[in-house]
Design a protein around this motif. Sequence first.
Motif: not given
Lengths: 237, 240
Positions: A157-160, A218-225, A230-234
Motif C-alpha cells: 500500500x505504501x508503495x502505491x 527538496x521534499x519533491x525530490x525525496x518523494x521521487x527518490x 519502492x518501485x524498483x522491483x516492479x
Amino acid sequence: MAWYDLLGFGPKGWGLQLLIAAGMTLAVATCGAIIGLMIGTLAAWAKLSRSLVARLCADAYTTILRGVPDLLVIYLFYFGGSLVLTYVSSHVLGTSGFVSVPAFAIGALALGVCNGGYQAEVLRGAYLALSKGEIEAARAVGMSPLLMFRRIIGPQVLRYAIPGLGNCWQLCLKESALVTVTGLVELLRQSNVAGRSTREPFLFFSAAAILYLVITIVSGQIFERAEKRAMRGMRRA
Amino acid sequence: MDIAFLWSTLLAILPGVPTTLKLTAISVFIGLFLALALAAMRLSGHPLLVLPARAYVFVFRGTPLLVQIYLIYYGLAQFSVVRESLLWPFLREAYWCAILALTLNTGAYASEIVRGGLQSVPFGQIEAARAAGMSRLVMFRRIVAPLAIRQALPGYSNELILMIKSTSLASIITIFEISGLAYKVASETYRYIEVFFVAGLIYLSLNFAITRAIQALEHWLSPHLRPAPATPLLNELKAV
C-alpha cells in the motif's frame, strides 16, 4: 540598509531567524503529516471495513473535512481546545483564568486532522490497487491479520501510495502557513514580524515564499527518490 | 444544545455568504481566462512561452496562498510606485487584494486542469476536423472545446470547492466573509465551538450545492453516456 544585509546573518540581519522559523514550519508540517497518516490509515481502514457504522463515520469525516476550510478547523482546535482546557483546569484542578493550548501541538493536530481526510482517500485507492490474490495467499498460509498487514498489505500500500502521499505532504506544508493565526513563530509569522519592524514586507514575504519553494522542491525530490526505490522491483510499462 | 444561540449565530454569519460567493465568483471568472492563457502558452511549444507559464504555475502552486495574500496586501504597499499608480485605489482595499491573490492562485491550478482537458482530446478527432476543412476557430468551438470541457469538469469542480474554502483566508486581512463574521461572533461570545460549527455547516452546504450543480451540468453535457430512455415512440418505431 541593503536587502542582502536584511536577509543576511549579520547583527541586523534576519537570516538566522528566518531559517529557524523555516525549521519550525518544517517541524509542524511534518508532525501534522504524521498525525494525518495515522488518522488517514484509520479512516481508510474504516472505509474498507465491513461494518456499516465504521464506513459511515469515515465517510462523514472525509466529507466534512474536505468541505470545511482548514482555517476554521485550526480556529476550532485552537480556541475550542483552549476553552476545553480552561474548563477542565477550573473544574478539575481548581485554577482560575484562561488556559491556552500550546500552539505547536494544536497546530500539528489540526493540520493532521485536515490532512488525514486526503490521505485516507489516497491509502484507500492504494489498497484497492493491491491484487486480491496476494491477500488470499496470505490468508491461505495462515497469517494473522496483523502479520498480513505488516508483511503483505503495509509495504505494498505504501508503495502505491507514495505519489499521492507526496501530494498530501505538499498540501500539508502549504497549509502549515495557516498555523500562523495561533501565534506559533513559523516562517510566515517570522517574516511578518521582520517585515513590520524593517518596513520591508515585500522583501520578507518574498524570502518566505522562496523558502517554501525550496522546501517544496527538496521534499519533491525525496518523494521521487522514494517512489523510484519502492518501485524498483516492479515492471513498468 | 442551545438552539436559540445557534440560530442567532446563523443569522449573524449568513450576511457573509454573499461576500464569500462574490470573492469566489469574481476570482474564478477572471482566473479562468488566466488559466486559458497559461494553458495555451504551455501547449504552444515555444520555449519563450512555455517556460514563463511553467515558472508561474510552479511558483503559485508551490507557495501557500496566505503568503501570496500577504505579499500583495502588505508587500505591494511598501513601493511608492504602487502607491502613486492608478491601481492604488484597488490595491489599497483588502477586498481587491484578496481577489487578486485568489485569481492569480486559481489561474495556476486551473491552467493545469485546462491543459489536461485539452490534451485529452484524441488526435483523431482533430485530424478529422482538419480533414473536413474546419478553420481553427470552428474546430476549437465544435470539436476541441466540448470534448475538453467535459473531460476537465470533474477536476474543475474540485478546484471550485477549494476556492470556496480558500476565500476563508480573506478573513485574515480583515474581510468579513463567512469565516470573518464567525471569528467576530466567536470572540464576542467566547463560544468558539458552536460558532465555528455553524460556520462549517454553511460551508458544507455551499460546497454540497456546488457539487450537485456541477454534477447536473456533467449529466447534461454527456447525453451519450446515458442509457437511451425507453420512450413509447421508440418502441413503436422498433415494432415497425
